[in-house]
Design a protein around this motif. Structure first.
Motif, mmCIF file in Angstrom:
data_model
loop_
_atom_site.group_PDB
_atom_site.id
_atom_site.type_symbol
_atom_site.label_atom_id
_atom_site.label_comp_id
_atom_site.label_asym_id
_atom_site.label_seq_id
_atom_site.Cartn_x
_atom_site.Cartn_y
_atom_site.Cartn_z
ATOM 1 N N GLN A 446 0.813 -1.219 0.000
ATOM 2 C CA GLN A 446 0.000 0.000 0.000
ATOM 3 C C GLN A 446 0.851 1.275 0.000
ATOM 4 O O GLN A 446 0.518 2.251 -0.674
ATOM 5 C CB GLN A 446 -0.948 -0.017 1.191
ATOM 6 N N VAL A 447 1.940 1.292 0.736
ATOM 7 C CA VAL A 447 2.810 2.481 0.754
ATOM 8 C C VAL A 447 3.438 2.698 -0.609
ATOM 9 O O VAL A 447 3.466 3.818 -1.146
ATOM 10 C CB VAL A 447 3.889 2.337 1.847
ATOM 11 N N ARG A 449 2.352 1.812 -3.412
ATOM 12 C CA ARG A 449 1.338 2.191 -4.404
ATOM 13 C C ARG A 449 0.746 3.567 -4.138
ATOM 14 O O ARG A 449 -0.157 3.996 -4.853
ATOM 15 C CB ARG A 449 0.228 1.134 -4.421
ATOM 16 N N GLY A 450 1.226 4.227 -3.122
ATOM 17 C CA GLY A 450 0.795 5.591 -2.857
ATOM 18 C C GLY A 450 -0.594 5.718 -2.278
ATOM 19 O O GLY A 450 -1.273 6.730 -2.505
ATOM 20 N N ARG A 451 -1.025 4.755 -1.507
ATOM 21 C CA ARG A 451 -2.363 4.824 -0.920
ATOM 22 C C ARG A 451 -2.466 5.978 0.069
ATOM 23 O O ARG A 451 -1.577 6.205 0.882
ATOM 24 C CB ARG A 451 -2.688 3.509 -0.209
ATOM 25 N N SER A 452 -3.574 6.707 -0.008
ATOM 26 C CA SER A 452 -3.882 7.744 0.973
ATOM 27 C C SER A 452 -5.374 7.720 1.223
ATOM 28 O O SER A 452 -6.166 7.692 0.288
ATOM 29 C CB SER A 452 -3.451 9.125 0.455
ATOM 30 N N GLY A 453 -5.774 7.698 2.460
ATOM 31 C CA GLY A 453 -7.190 7.631 2.785
ATOM 32 C C GLY A 453 -7.670 6.202 2.925
ATOM 33 O O GLY A 453 -6.893 5.237 2.890
#
Length: 669
Positions: A446-447, A449-453
């Protein structure tokens, strides 16, 4: 797009019992639904689908996916609490496909919201859609047993409970359950039959005038569905109004104690299990009284209810014939009238009529034969002697085909399944998404892949499928030596008992069973592979014995059946059970020179090799007896690559031994 009109209910020709059963359930849904049994092409589905247009429209809570009644909303509704907005819609007819999954029936985790929003939300299933409407299951006898259990539990309780995928939900699920089935394709277990409130058997009329009118109306409907429906709109509207009026009246109908005693006496007379029959009979009689506009239940209401509620509950065993003859019913009603007129409690004694649990007399089926004992030394018996009534079957243990199959859903052998329990996850095989494994595969990335929220960022490579394991039904083929050397009463009785035991077991486990009999000059497929115990029991009663032993021909016939069934259903695995003394006396080609008996044995062993090459698991049951034994069944077993058991070993406690021997032989190979 406007849906095509359904065939009008009022335009159905005949099927009076079916129409009455459906209408009574529409008046009083607590009756418990209708099971419609009948041969193919008898308009079962047409009549059921036509019922939906007669049901009154419903007031429902706006935006409630569970169809809550605004006047009495479900306090546990997952979409509650409700704001009180009301909309009106027609009653629904929801169809449950035979191939439906458990998720589709009861509902499951809303996967889209779980993956995108990170929340646990419930996605309703067909039980929620059918609430306050009709749930229709065509070919209910082919539905997987665990799905039948789920929908019958919901129908009985009026609620559906879902505990899966981290979701715990309970919602109202009150519906009219209707199932249709063709008995030739297999039966429902007696426990499941009892859960349907009413049962009706339908058959095509043999009256020329009736058949002509059926065809005339059907052709007219196909030529102009809208115009045909319009012709019957007024009649259907009158029926709909009568249903609505009867629904309003049903709560006010009085069930006198005299009629309640009549109901109890009827149920006792037919020796039904439990108290469900009494309750269904009472509710049906009340609905019938409301339907005819009465305020008090009378004898005619009880009689009408008994015709619909009792026939399938008399079937205590899969080999019992379903139904109640009219003279039996009239006799029971006559005897029950004494109980209705008598205010005292029914007597307890076994010889005191209906109160004592004595069923009315029913016609006995003539025995298929009898006859004298046969001389084993002669190798012959009186030609074409019927074997008589088979010995009552013993209690069968689980007979399981070794390995892991992929056959039709059943309750016997281990198999990969779309609806069984999840045993592991995989990237290349399985059915449906294995949620936990998919989330676990995606979480470490997730990090990167740039996950936010909220929510997860998924890639195709994260997807994991659920590999499920359940049970399958198998093809069990009996090759029965019915020659003169086998015709001694005790041995044929044991063989018949063994076959009938497995037939009963197959009925419960969703197997197909076939029987090949060999005697005289050849072999005969006396029971083509079937799941219908009615047909199986009837064929076994007509099994004939006597004559020489064409063992090779019998094995070749079994091989042909295995090959044909494999073309029809490639995934259904076969188990062949050969019951013989091995004394082959008829070669494949009797015209060739040489010792006939030696050629007959050699041909039998070669035929066994050909059958073994088909890959079917086999078991040989040695029926040889007497002081001198030739050991021919053992040679046959060796040629088949199968275990060989003595006939006396095939008892209730040793059927499991047959299975273990077959499994061990398969592993050794």
């Amino acid at each position: 797009m406007t849906a095509s009109p359904r065939f009008p209910f009022s335009a159905v020709v005949g099927h009076d019992d079916l129409r009455l059963a459906l209408l009574l359930n529409a008046v009083h849904p607590r009756i418990g639904g209708v099971l419609v049994r009948g041969e193919k092409g008898t308009a079962k589905s047409t009549v059921v689908r036509a019922l939906a247009s007669l049901l009154p429209s419903l007031d429902v809570v706006a935006d409630c996916r569970f169809g809550c009644d605004p006047g009495a909303p479900d306090p546990q509704c997952p979409d509650g609490p409700h704001d009180g907005a009301v909309v009106q819609r027609p009653a629904r007819l929801v169809e449950l496909p035979v191939g439906a999954t458990e998720d589709r029936l009861v509902g499951s985790l809303d996967l889209e919201r779980a993956l995108t929003e990170g929340v646990r939300a419930f996605q309703p299933g067909l039980l929620a859609a059918a609430h306050r409407g009709v749930l229709y299951v065509d070919e209910v006898n082919l539905l997987h047993d665990h799905l039948v259990d789920l929908l019958l539990d919901a129908a009985a309780m009026g609620r559906a409970h879902v505990e899966r995928d981290g979701v715990s939900v309970s919602h109202a699920a009150s519906f009219l359950l209707v199932g249709t089935m063709n008995p030739e394709e297999g039966e429902l277990r007696p426990q499941l039959l009892d859960r349907f409130g009413l049962t009706v058997h339908v058959a095509a009329s043999r009256e020329v005038a009736t058949r002509t009118e059926v065809v005339r109306r059907r052709l007219a409907f196909e030529a102009d569905p809208v115009g045909f429906a319009a012709q019957w709109a007024e009649a259907d509207a009158e029926l709909a109004a009568r249903i609505a009026a009867a629904r309003d009246r049903v709560a006010e109908v009085v069930l006198p104690d005299a009629e309640l005693r009549r109901i109890s006496a009827l149920c006792a007379a037919f020796d039904v299990d439990g108290m469900r029959a009494d309750l269904v009979l009472a509710r049906t009689a009340v609905a019938h009284a409301a339907w005819r506009g009465a305020t008090t239940v009378a004898e005619q209401d009880v009689a009408a209810a008994a015709r619909l509620a009792l026939p399938h509950r008399r079937r205590r065993d899969p080999f019992d014939e379903p139904g109640i003859a009219e003279d039996q019913l009239q006799q029971a009603l006559s005897e029950a009238a004494e109980q209705a007129d008598d205010g005292d409690e029914p007597p307890d004694g076994p010889d005191d009529g209906p109160g004592g649990g004595q069923p009315p007399e029913e016609p006995t089926e003539p025995s298929g034969g009898g006859g004298e004992e046969h001389s084993e030394e002669s190798g012959r018996a009186p030609a074409d002697r019927p074997s008589g009534e088979p010995t009552p079957a013993f209690r069968a243990r689980l007979l399981e085909v070794p390995g892991l199959g992929e056959g039709a859903p059943g309750r016997r052998s281990r198999a990969r399944s779309r609806s069984g329990r999840s045993v592991r996850s995989s990237t290349v095989e399985g059915s449906g998404v294995h949620l936990a494994a998919t989330l676990a595969a995606a979480a470490p990335h997730q990090v990167a892949r740039g996950r936010s929220g909220p929510g997860l960022v998924l890639r195709r490579d994260d997807l994991r499928r659920a590999v499920r394991e359940g049970r399958e039904g198998n093809l069990v083929l009996f090759a029965v030596d019915a020659s003169g050397s086998m015709a001694a009463r005790e041995r044929m009785s044991a063989v018949s008992g063994a076959v009938l035991s497995l037939l009963r077991d197959a009925y419960q486990r969703r197997d197909k069973v076939g029987v090949v009999s060999f005697r005289g000059d050849g072999a005969e497929l006396v029971l083509p592979p079937t799941s219908s115990v009615d047909i199986a029991a009837a064929r076994m009663r007509r099994l004939r014995t006597g004559g020489r032993t064409p063992l090779a021909d019998g094995l070749l016939r079994v091989r042909k059946v295995v090959r044909v069934e494999r073309l029809r259903d490639p995934q259904r695995r076969a188990l062949v059970v050969v019951l013989t003394d091995g004394k082959a006396t008829v070669p494949v080609n009797p015209e060739l020179p040489g010792p006939r008996s030696r050629r007959a044995v050699d041909d039998a062993l070669r035929s066994a090799g050909l059958l073994a090459a088909e890959g079917a698991a086999s078991v040989v049951v040695d029926c040889e007896s007497g002081p001198v034994r030739l050991g021919l069944p053992g040679q046959l077993a060796a040629a088949l690559g199968a275990p060989c058991l003595r006939l006396e070993e095939l008892s209730a406690d040793n059927v499991a031994g047959v299975v273990r021997a077959a499994r061990d032989a398969d592993r050794a190979a």
